[in-house]
Motif scaffolding. Structure first.
Motif, PDB file in Angstrom:
ATOM      1  N   TYR A   9       1.243  -0.697   0.029  1.00  0.00           N
ATOM      2  CA  TYR A   9       0.323  -0.248  -0.235  1.00  0.00           C
ATOM      3  C   TYR A   9       1.087   0.761   0.014  1.00  0.00           C
ATOM      4  O   TYR A   9       2.036   1.461   1.008  1.00  0.00           O
ATOM      5  CB  TYR A   9      -1.385   0.095   0.770  1.00  0.00           C
ATOM      6  CG  TYR A   9      -1.878   1.160   1.507  1.00  0.00           C
ATOM      7  CD1 TYR A   9      -2.581   1.870   0.212  1.00  0.00           C
ATOM      8  CD2 TYR A   9      -1.779   2.052   2.615  1.00  0.00           C
ATOM      9  CE1 TYR A   9      -2.685   3.175   0.467  1.00  0.00           C
ATOM     10  CE2 TYR A   9      -1.762   3.227   3.069  1.00  0.00           C
ATOM     11  CZ  TYR A   9      -3.132   3.823   1.797  1.00  0.00           C
ATOM     12  OH  TYR A   9      -3.753   4.864   2.240  1.00  0.00           O
ATOM     13  N   PHE A  10       0.592   1.975  -0.795  1.00  0.00           N
ATOM     14  CA  PHE A  10       1.223   3.105  -1.007  1.00  0.00           C
ATOM     15  C   PHE A  10      -0.136   4.415  -0.627  1.00  0.00           C
ATOM     16  O   PHE A  10      -0.724   4.192  -1.366  1.00  0.00           O
ATOM     17  CB  PHE A  10       1.919   3.695  -2.369  1.00  0.00           C
ATOM     18  CG  PHE A  10       2.700   2.403  -3.214  1.00  0.00           C
ATOM     19  CD1 PHE A  10       4.425   2.620  -2.819  1.00  0.00           C
ATOM     20  CD2 PHE A  10       2.419   0.973  -3.509  1.00  0.00           C
ATOM     21  CE1 PHE A  10       4.918   2.129  -3.146  1.00  0.00           C
ATOM     22  CE2 PHE A  10       3.737   0.591  -3.657  1.00  0.00           C
ATOM     23  CZ  PHE A  10       5.022   0.693  -4.020  1.00  0.00           C
ATOM     24  N   ALA A  11       0.840   4.934   0.485  1.00  0.00           N
ATOM     25  CA  ALA A  11       0.141   6.912   0.987  1.00  0.00           C
ATOM     26  C   ALA A  11       1.413   8.164   0.306  1.00  0.00           C
ATOM     27  O   ALA A  11       2.155   7.564   1.078  1.00  0.00           O
ATOM     28  CB  ALA A  11      -0.365   6.658   2.385  1.00  0.00           C
ATOM     29  N   GLY A  12       0.531   8.732  -0.538  1.00  0.00           N
ATOM     30  CA  GLY A  12       1.324   9.495  -1.165  1.00  0.00           C
ATOM     31  C   GLY A  12       1.262  10.014  -2.023  1.00  0.00           C
ATOM     32  O   GLY A  12       0.484   9.178  -3.597  1.00  0.00           O
ATOM     33  N   ARG A  13       2.551  11.107  -2.554  1.00  0.00           N
ATOM     34  CA  ARG A  13       2.310  11.521  -4.160  1.00  0.00           C
ATOM     35  C   ARG A  13       3.254  11.251  -5.166  1.00  0.00           C
ATOM     36  O   ARG A  13       4.371  12.080  -5.291  1.00  0.00           O
ATOM     37  CB  ARG A  13       1.849  12.908  -4.185  1.00  0.00           C
ATOM     38  CG  ARG A  13       0.283  12.882  -3.799  1.00  0.00           C
ATOM     39  CD  ARG A  13      -0.008  14.608  -3.825  1.00  0.00           C
ATOM     40  NE  ARG A  13      -1.480  14.727  -3.322  1.00  0.00           N
ATOM     41  CZ  ARG A  13      -1.371  15.788  -1.701  1.00  0.00           C
ATOM     42  NH1 ARG A  13      -0.654  15.790  -0.634  1.00  0.00           N
ATOM     43  NH2 ARG A  13      -3.168  15.456  -1.662  1.00  0.00           N
ATOM     44  N   GLN A  14       4.264  10.377  -5.144  1.00  0.00           N
ATOM     45  CA  GLN A  14       5.740   9.725  -5.462  1.00  0.00           C
ATOM     46  C   GLN A  14       4.704   8.648  -6.769  1.00  0.00           C
ATOM     47  O   GLN A  14       5.276   7.542  -6.046  1.00  0.00           O
ATOM     48  CB  GLN A  14       6.462   9.459  -5.078  1.00  0.00           C
ATOM     49  CG  GLN A  14       6.938   9.810  -3.786  1.00  0.00           C
ATOM     50  CD  GLN A  14       7.714  11.142  -4.006  1.00  0.00           C
ATOM     51  OE1 GLN A  14       8.399  10.937  -4.849  1.00  0.00           O
ATOM     52  NE2 GLN A  14       7.205  12.416  -3.777  1.00  0.00           N
ATOM     53  N   PRO A  15       4.408  10.072  -7.954  1.00  0.00           N
ATOM     54  CA  PRO A  15       3.944   7.884  -8.678  1.00  0.00           C
ATOM     55  C   PRO A  15       5.379   7.427  -9.701  1.00  0.00           C
ATOM     56  O   PRO A  15       4.421   6.771 -10.312  1.00  0.00           O
ATOM     57  CB  PRO A  15       3.091   8.741  -9.683  1.00  0.00           C
ATOM     58  CG  PRO A  15       3.823  10.797  -9.441  1.00  0.00           C
ATOM     59  CD  PRO A  15       4.252  10.635  -7.901  1.00  0.00           C
ATOM     60  N   GLU A  16       6.119   7.887  -9.306  1.00  0.00           N
ATOM     61  CA  GLU A  16       7.583   7.866  -9.971  1.00  0.00           C
ATOM     62  C   GLU A  16       8.570   6.840  -9.674  1.00  0.00           C
ATOM     63  O   GLU A  16       7.667   5.089  -9.641  1.00  0.00           O
ATOM     64  CB  GLU A  16       8.589   8.092 -10.538  1.00  0.00           C
ATOM     65  CG  GLU A  16       8.210  10.208 -11.030  1.00  0.00           C
ATOM     66  CD  GLU A  16       7.719  11.103 -10.896  1.00  0.00           C
ATOM     67  OE1 GLU A  16       7.630  10.823  -9.166  1.00  0.00           O
ATOM     68  OE2 GLU A  16       7.018  11.866 -10.923  1.00  0.00           O
ATOM     69  N   ILE A  17       7.848   6.238  -8.332  1.00  0.00           N
ATOM     70  CA  ILE A  17       8.365   5.910  -7.704  1.00  0.00           C
ATOM     71  C   ILE A  17       7.059   3.942  -7.313  1.00  0.00           C
ATOM     72  O   ILE A  17       7.873   2.789  -7.524  1.00  0.00           O
ATOM     73  CB  ILE A  17       8.900   5.975  -5.972  1.00  0.00           C
ATOM     74  CG1 ILE A  17       9.680   6.796  -5.717  1.00  0.00           C
ATOM     75  CG2 ILE A  17       8.775   4.691  -5.279  1.00  0.00           C
ATOM     76  CD1 ILE A  17      10.438   7.125  -4.583  1.00  0.00           C
ATOM     77  N   TYR A  18       6.136   4.642  -7.109  1.00  0.00           N
ATOM     78  CA  TYR A  18       5.014   3.588  -7.336  1.00  0.00           C
ATOM     79  C   TYR A  18       5.115   3.040  -8.467  1.00  0.00           C
ATOM     80  O   TYR A  18       4.964   2.180  -8.245  1.00  0.00           O
ATOM     81  CB  TYR A  18       3.329   4.302  -6.773  1.00  0.00           C
ATOM     82  CG  TYR A  18       2.084   3.501  -7.370  1.00  0.00           C
ATOM     83  CD1 TYR A  18       2.177   2.604  -6.189  1.00  0.00           C
ATOM     84  CD2 TYR A  18       1.648   3.391  -8.360  1.00  0.00           C
ATOM     85  CE1 TYR A  18       1.370   1.706  -6.011  1.00  0.00           C
ATOM     86  CE2 TYR A  18       0.466   3.127  -8.195  1.00  0.00           C
ATOM     87  CZ  TYR A  18       0.450   2.099  -6.999  1.00  0.00           C
ATOM     88  OH  TYR A  18      -0.525   1.138  -6.911  1.00  0.00           O
ATOM     89  N   ASN A  19       4.550   3.507  -9.778  1.00  0.00           N
ATOM     90  CA  ASN A  19       5.274   2.656 -11.198  1.00  0.00           C
ATOM     91  C   ASN A  19       6.432   2.100 -11.244  1.00  0.00           C
ATOM     92  O   ASN A  19       6.187   1.306 -12.193  1.00  0.00           O
ATOM     93  CB  ASN A  19       5.146   4.203 -11.969  1.00  0.00           C
ATOM     94  CG  ASN A  19       3.511   4.841 -11.787  1.00  0.00           C
ATOM     95  OD1 ASN A  19       2.842   3.914 -11.689  1.00  0.00           O
ATOM     96  ND2 ASN A  19       3.032   5.283 -12.725  1.00  0.00           N
ATOM     97  N   THR A  20       7.743   2.810 -10.916  1.00  0.00           N
ATOM     98  CA  THR A  20       8.534   1.848 -11.065  1.00  0.00           C
ATOM     99  C   THR A  20       8.711   0.324 -10.515  1.00  0.00           C
ATOM    100  O   THR A  20       8.751  -0.713 -10.321  1.00  0.00           O
ATOM    101  CB  THR A  20       9.956   2.705 -10.754  1.00  0.00           C
ATOM    102  OG1 THR A  20      10.017   3.912 -11.408  1.00  0.00           O
ATOM    103  CG2 THR A  20      10.928   2.103 -10.749  1.00  0.00           C
ATOM    104  N   ILE A  21       8.262   0.524  -9.254  1.00  0.00           N
ATOM    105  CA  ILE A  21       7.968  -0.891  -8.497  1.00  0.00           C
ATOM    106  C   ILE A  21       6.843  -1.351  -8.913  1.00  0.00           C
ATOM    107  O   ILE A  21       7.198  -2.410  -9.370  1.00  0.00           O
ATOM    108  CB  ILE A  21       7.955  -0.470  -6.853  1.00  0.00           C
ATOM    109  CG1 ILE A  21       9.014   0.456  -6.149  1.00  0.00           C
ATOM    110  CG2 ILE A  21       6.954  -1.668  -6.124  1.00  0.00           C
ATOM    111  CD1 ILE A  21       8.500   0.825  -5.231  1.00  0.00           C
ATOM    112  N   LYS A  22       6.228  -1.387  -9.233  1.00  0.00           N
ATOM    113  CA  LYS A  22       4.660  -1.211 -10.019  1.00  0.00           C
ATOM    114  C   LYS A  22       5.078  -2.920 -11.051  1.00  0.00           C
ATOM    115  O   LYS A  22       4.682  -3.948 -11.452  1.00  0.00           O
ATOM    116  CB  LYS A  22       3.774  -1.117 -10.073  1.00  0.00           C
ATOM    117  CG  LYS A  22       2.496  -0.843  -9.124  1.00  0.00           C
ATOM    118  CD  LYS A  22       0.934   0.104  -9.913  1.00  0.00           C
ATOM    119  CE  LYS A  22       0.420  -0.783 -10.524  1.00  0.00           C
ATOM    120  NZ  LYS A  22      -0.744  -0.163 -11.278  1.00  0.00           N
TER     121      LYS A  22
END
Length: 121
Positions: A9-22
């Motif tokens: 679960y990601f809480a925050g506004r870091q789409p680059e990190i979230y997308n890279t991990i996904k």
């Protein structure tokens, strides 16, 4: 055969990190599920195994307390200045990933997290 499903679960506004991990391939014998919101969401947090929480100000540092109350591993995403707001919560945090992070650093850190999950999972 051993199989482990981890819900992140990601809480925050870091789409680059979230997308890279996904986009990263799970380690052998692992499968992943992802959820995300801009601010902590109790329903999403309750269903997760590991949290990523962005801390960028005092309000988000207070919101982190809600996530740590679930007693699940929390990885904080924060710049150095915001990380200073966490001094009273350090024992409840698994790791702090310092922002900004390059794609390569994100991949390295998440690969390391996968190895730890495999080792201790």
């Amino acid at each position: 055969m051993y199989q482990c499903h981890i819900r992140f679960y990601f809480a925050g506004r870091q789409p680059e990190i979230y997308n890279t991990i996904k986009e990263m391939k799970p380690s052998e014998c692992f499968s992943y599920e992802f959820s995300q919101s801009d601010t902590p969401d109790a329903a999403l947090a309750a269903n997760a195994d590991i949290f990523f929480a962005e801390v960028c100000d005092e309000e988000s540092a207070r919101g982190l307390r809600e996530l740590t109350s679930y007693r699940k591993p929390v990885i904080v995403l924060a710049d150095k200045q915001s990380a200073a707001l966490l001094s009273d919560q350090l024992e409840d945090i698994e790791d702090i990933w310092t922002l900004p992070m390059s794609r390569e650093e994100t991949e390295f850190r998440f690969s390391r997290l996968q190895r730890l999950c495999k080792k201790y999972g």
